[in-house]
Design an enzyme around this catalytic site. Sequence first.
Site, mmCIF file in Angstrom:
data_model
loop_
_atom_site.group_PDB
_atom_site.id
_atom_site.type_symbol
_atom_site.label_atom_id
_atom_site.label_comp_id
_atom_site.label_asym_id
_atom_site.label_seq_id
_atom_site.Cartn_x
_atom_site.Cartn_y
_atom_site.Cartn_z
ATOM 1 N N ARG A 134 0.843 -1.201 0.000
ATOM 2 C CA ARG A 134 0.000 0.000 0.000
ATOM 3 C C ARG A 134 0.875 1.246 0.000
ATOM 4 O O ARG A 134 1.744 1.392 0.864
ATOM 5 C CB ARG A 134 -0.900 -0.010 1.237
ATOM 6 C CG ARG A 134 -1.719 1.247 1.370
ATOM 7 C CD ARG A 134 -2.640 1.271 2.590
ATOM 8 N NE ARG A 134 -3.276 2.572 2.632
ATOM 9 C CZ ARG A 134 -3.341 3.356 3.708
ATOM 10 N NH1 ARG A 134 -2.870 2.949 4.861
ATOM 11 N NH2 ARG A 134 -3.908 4.543 3.624
ATOM 12 N N HIS A 163 -3.385 11.074 0.982
ATOM 13 C CA HIS A 163 -2.820 10.851 2.311
ATOM 14 C C HIS A 163 -2.325 12.191 2.841
ATOM 15 O O HIS A 163 -1.136 12.381 3.089
ATOM 16 C CB HIS A 163 -1.721 9.792 2.264
ATOM 17 C CG HIS A 163 -1.477 9.089 3.577
ATOM 18 N ND1 HIS A 163 -1.605 7.728 3.742
ATOM 19 C CD2 HIS A 163 -1.116 9.564 4.798
ATOM 20 C CE1 HIS A 163 -1.333 7.391 5.000
ATOM 21 N NE2 HIS A 163 -1.028 8.490 5.656
ATOM 22 N N GLU A 212 -7.774 8.341 6.443
ATOM 23 C CA GLU A 212 -8.081 8.983 7.722
ATOM 24 C C GLU A 212 -8.614 10.400 7.601
ATOM 25 O O GLU A 212 -7.990 11.362 8.083
ATOM 26 C CB GLU A 212 -6.838 8.972 8.612
ATOM 27 C CG GLU A 212 -6.271 7.590 8.837
ATOM 28 C CD GLU A 212 -5.159 7.577 9.881
ATOM 29 O OE1 GLU A 212 -4.688 8.656 10.265
ATOM 30 O OE2 GLU A 212 -4.789 6.474 10.325
ATOM 31 N N ASN A 236 -7.631 1.700 9.805
ATOM 32 C CA ASN A 236 -6.327 1.918 10.436
ATOM 33 C C ASN A 236 -6.524 1.817 11.935
ATOM 34 O O ASN A 236 -7.262 2.607 12.522
ATOM 35 C CB ASN A 236 -5.772 3.303 10.100
ATOM 36 C CG ASN A 236 -5.298 3.384 8.661
ATOM 37 O OD1 ASN A 236 -5.350 2.387 7.922
ATOM 38 N ND2 ASN A 236 -4.839 4.552 8.253
ATOM 39 N N TYR A 245 -4.643 1.324 15.754
ATOM 40 C CA TYR A 245 -3.406 1.322 16.527
ATOM 41 C C TYR A 245 -3.609 1.061 18.013
ATOM 42 O O TYR A 245 -2.864 0.332 18.640
ATOM 43 C CB TYR A 245 -2.672 2.661 16.378
ATOM 44 C CG TYR A 245 -2.060 2.856 15.004
ATOM 45 C CD1 TYR A 245 -0.755 2.438 14.754
ATOM 46 C CD2 TYR A 245 -2.772 3.439 13.965
ATOM 47 C CE1 TYR A 245 -0.178 2.600 13.503
ATOM 48 C CE2 TYR A 245 -2.210 3.610 12.712
ATOM 49 C CZ TYR A 245 -0.907 3.187 12.483
ATOM 50 O OH TYR A 245 -0.346 3.343 11.247
ATOM 51 N N GLU A 299 -3.757 -0.241 8.056
ATOM 52 C CA GLU A 299 -2.571 0.138 8.838
ATOM 53 C C GLU A 299 -2.691 -0.449 10.223
ATOM 54 O O GLU A 299 -3.773 -0.459 10.816
ATOM 55 C CB GLU A 299 -2.472 1.672 9.022
ATOM 56 C CG GLU A 299 -1.922 2.411 7.842
ATOM 57 C CD GLU A 299 -1.825 3.914 8.115
ATOM 58 O OE1 GLU A 299 -1.613 4.308 9.280
ATOM 59 O OE2 GLU A 299 -1.989 4.682 7.151
HETATM 60 C C1 GBE Z 1 -1.628 6.893 10.786
HETATM 61 O O1 GBE Z 1 -2.444 7.725 11.520
HETATM 62 C C2 GBE Z 1 -1.267 7.583 9.495
HETATM 63 O O2 GBE Z 1 -2.107 7.175 8.452
HETATM 64 C C3 GBE Z 1 0.144 7.349 9.109
HETATM 65 O O3 GBE Z 1 0.490 8.225 8.081
HETATM 66 C C4 GBE Z 1 1.033 7.520 10.315
HETATM 67 O O4 GBE Z 1 2.380 7.456 9.972
HETATM 68 C C5 GBE Z 1 0.687 6.451 11.284
HETATM 69 O O5 GBE Z 1 -0.648 6.578 11.650
HETATM 70 C C6 GBE Z 1 1.455 6.508 12.580
HETATM 71 O O6 GBE Z 1 1.123 7.643 13.300
HETATM 72 O O7 GBE Z 1 -1.318 17.066 17.943
HETATM 73 O O8 GBE Z 1 -1.166 15.203 19.475
HETATM 74 O O9 GBE Z 1 -3.198 15.632 18.218
HETATM 75 C C7 GBE Z 1 -1.545 13.341 17.054
HETATM 76 C C8 GBE Z 1 -2.814 7.207 12.770
HETATM 77 C C9 GBE Z 1 -0.785 12.458 16.064
HETATM 78 C C10 GBE Z 1 -3.392 8.278 13.595
HETATM 79 C C11 GBE Z 1 -1.669 10.289 16.121
HETATM 80 C C12 GBE Z 1 -1.451 11.414 14.029
HETATM 81 C C13 GBE Z 1 -2.607 9.299 15.507
HETATM 82 C C14 GBE Z 1 -2.353 10.389 13.376
HETATM 83 C C15 GBE Z 1 -1.069 14.746 16.930
HETATM 84 N N1 GBE Z 1 -1.711 11.551 15.448
HETATM 85 N N2 GBE Z 1 -2.357 9.131 14.102
HETATM 86 S S1 GBE Z 1 -1.739 15.727 18.213
#
Ligand code: GBE
Length: 893
Positions: free
Chosen positions: A503, A548, A594, A732, A734, A800
Amino acid sequence: MFSVQCLLGFGVGLVILPGPIGAAQEDFLYGLFPSDFEWGVSVTDTYERQSRPGYTEADTESIKELGVNYFAFSLDWSALVKNGSIQEDAVRFYRNMTNKINGRGIRAVVTVFDSSAFEHFDWSMNTSCSNAKEVITKTATQAVTWITLSDPRGIALTRYGEGTTGYYKTIHDMLLLHACLYKHIKDNNGTAGLEIKARNFKAKNMAKSEESLAIERARMFDTGLVVGPILGSGDYPQEVRRRVATIQNFTDTDKLNLNQSADFVAIRYNGTYVVELDTARGNDSGFMLTRDISTMRNMTMFEPEGLRQLLVSFASKYPSTQLYVSDGGVTTETDDVRDPFRVEWLREHANQVLKGIKIDGITTIKGYFVRDLTSPRLGIYQNNNNLRLKKSSAVWYNQVIADNGFERGYCGPGGFPSGRILHEDGIYYDDFPKDFAWSSATSAYQVEGGWNEDGKGPSIWDTHSQIPGRVFNSDNGNVACDSYHKYMEDVKIIADLGTKYYRFSIAWTRLMPDGTDRNINEAGIAYYNQLINALLDKGIQPMITLYHWDLPQYLQNTYGGWLNETVTEHFKNYAKLCFDRFGDRVKFWITFNEPWIVAYLGYGVAAFPPGHYSPGIDVYVAAHNIIKAHAKAYHVFPRKQNGKVGITLNVGWSEPYDMYNPSDLEASDRDINFNLGWFAHPIYVNGDYPEVMKANVAEKSQLQGRQKSRLPEFTQQEKEYINGTFDFLGLNFYTSSVITSDKKTDREGSYDGDKDIKGAGTQDWIGSGSSWLRVTPFGLRKILNWLKKEYNNVPVYVTENGVSDRNGTLRDYHRIHYYRTYINEMLKAVRLDGCNVKGYTAWSLMDNFEWGTGYSERFGLHFVNFSDPTRTRVPKGSAYWYTQAREYGRRRK
Ligand code: GBE
């Protein structure tokens, strides 16, 4: 009608073998009841309570909410007869109550005389029957299903003690009373039966054959004594007559009236007793009973399998009598909404009923009643001045009724299961379906670099990360993993992983430098053609994400990005270009990655570009337009290409703080609906936002003094256009959070406030290299169950899943642990819960630019040294592990 197995064990013969329940006994039976199965709830209320203002209205509200077919209550004779005469107001009350219940499409089941009825007056068979006949007629005979008597044996027992002359005489009179009422009801075209409390019996010593004789005899003196004359010949069982010299005779007319005088029997299982022959004491029955204290739980006898044995034995004796199982329910120490033991009680008993139907083939079981609706410490609702609160048992029952049985897995709100969960703990061994799609992922801005090469235009992430201080360490994606030049190395490490899918995302600005079709950049198209072809050469199928997060900067400057609907047209053109140029070879398309992140972080709290701060209004507008853009891309897809198009949504699992608190279950559901349902409900259900979201935002907007809801509305046309625009759902996943309900009253209004929830700690979950990410494998199984239930078991691809660290170690045991446990929970979802999961994607193929935290958080299966110009990809331990996990998946079967 009965299986061979069953006849062996519980036939009319005298030999009782332990066989029939056998192996199945330990297991929970998932499955559905017959489609015409009837669910009911009963109350044991006094007239005094029921006639309080608003009380029966509250009752009918609760039973409607539960979804039952039947509502059972009994007549209170202390109110119906005073000084020997019938009280018209009480009769009128019962008639009105019946009408109210019927008016809700629910049938009333009314017990004429329950076991307490005769405490109130000096009764005689004749007056009791004539009084009752009058009340029955006035309450409208046919509107009600009548139970003439409840537990006649119990009435006799309380008065005189078991086995006394008075005991047998009372039972005799009760039977005649029953026959008298039955005749009256049938003469008026009504339906009537009786309710018995019945015990189940087991031998103290199975090896002694005479003790199985004792079991038969005990049944005869328990149920046989009461139902024998009604369902049998019109007389007591011969064995009873032989042993009880003083038992009275029925006249021929009595016999005629008694014979077959029940349209159904409601059985209330009253526990399992141990039987021993007792010839020494020379009592009538010749056996002795003891309680089996090994089955005591919470001071209550808990032996649900006994119910199944009882049903089998009853049905083999009376094979054509319709049966209702009326669960006696269980009293708890407090009246708290948190009632785990009641849930367990009802669940295990109802499951025995299902086994009776499905495994033992008892086709006569027509329904199941739960006792009780609101009685303190017995009810499935709490009642506070007509304010009704569901206990967790009511949540359970509601779910079972809605499903008409036991669905597998975490099928209720907040993941509350109606059945038992299989293999909740530990590793489960099985393999994945043969065609399961294993994959790994990256995205354009995170890996490509080449940010301004060969005609590529700038995106909002290029702009954002050039500004010092915006990203941790002022990192940017100018070079990243340099995949723009090193894509052949990417293809090689993917091939080494052995996954059949990969992907990645396309940078919109590489194909359309300003995001519009004014200028198509052929160099950009050539880059992706090379990548796609190199993958296909190695037998690897591309899964392409169109968006993305890297919106063309021009569209941001000109239109304000996703706040302007015009951008959806440009997205459609971009999608069409991709389908036209790559769709001959690419069969798997994800429109958006997302959108929650885009709307919330980009337009709500301004953590991500474009950095627009509007947490209560534009956050919803951006999402609204993205949903429309998705639908446009879906509709513009050339179907003849035989590809699949879907959207990828991110969500965590919202674990209810207290699994037995219904308000936490609702909070969990609400949270997931706000996070994922926001996008999924319009696309996968009906073209519109989840009800709870519409209701919450509208209500709060009004309280905040607004004319309109802050949540935009789709027109009817738009709803139809959006609904069903999917071939799969990308997930996705986590991490998880613990949440509880929290009514918010902020003045301005915000997406966060609209949810009415708050976090409630993170328990002892293992952390990671990212502050937001804790290791919660169970959450994956639960969210997959949630998707199954809400979206009609749509095919799901996990697009993911992965974990970060901050040191990039090649010995990444923590990552192997993460993947092993998460993938195993996904396996349980597939194999044990029936979730339609089609594929799994590890995030990420390699360490890369992790957005706001730059290169400090590493998610890769491969290590990348970002200060080394060659950006060599080095496999970590997890890469080897992933290769093998996938291999096992193929080899096991
Ligand atoms: C995915 O998002 C993404 O699709 C991928 O691109 C990314 O690399 C991967 O996760 C790992 O993060 O200012 O504290 O609110 C929060 C998963 C950061 C969702 C965490 C970014 C959750 C998106 C920033 N978020 N993530 S803040």
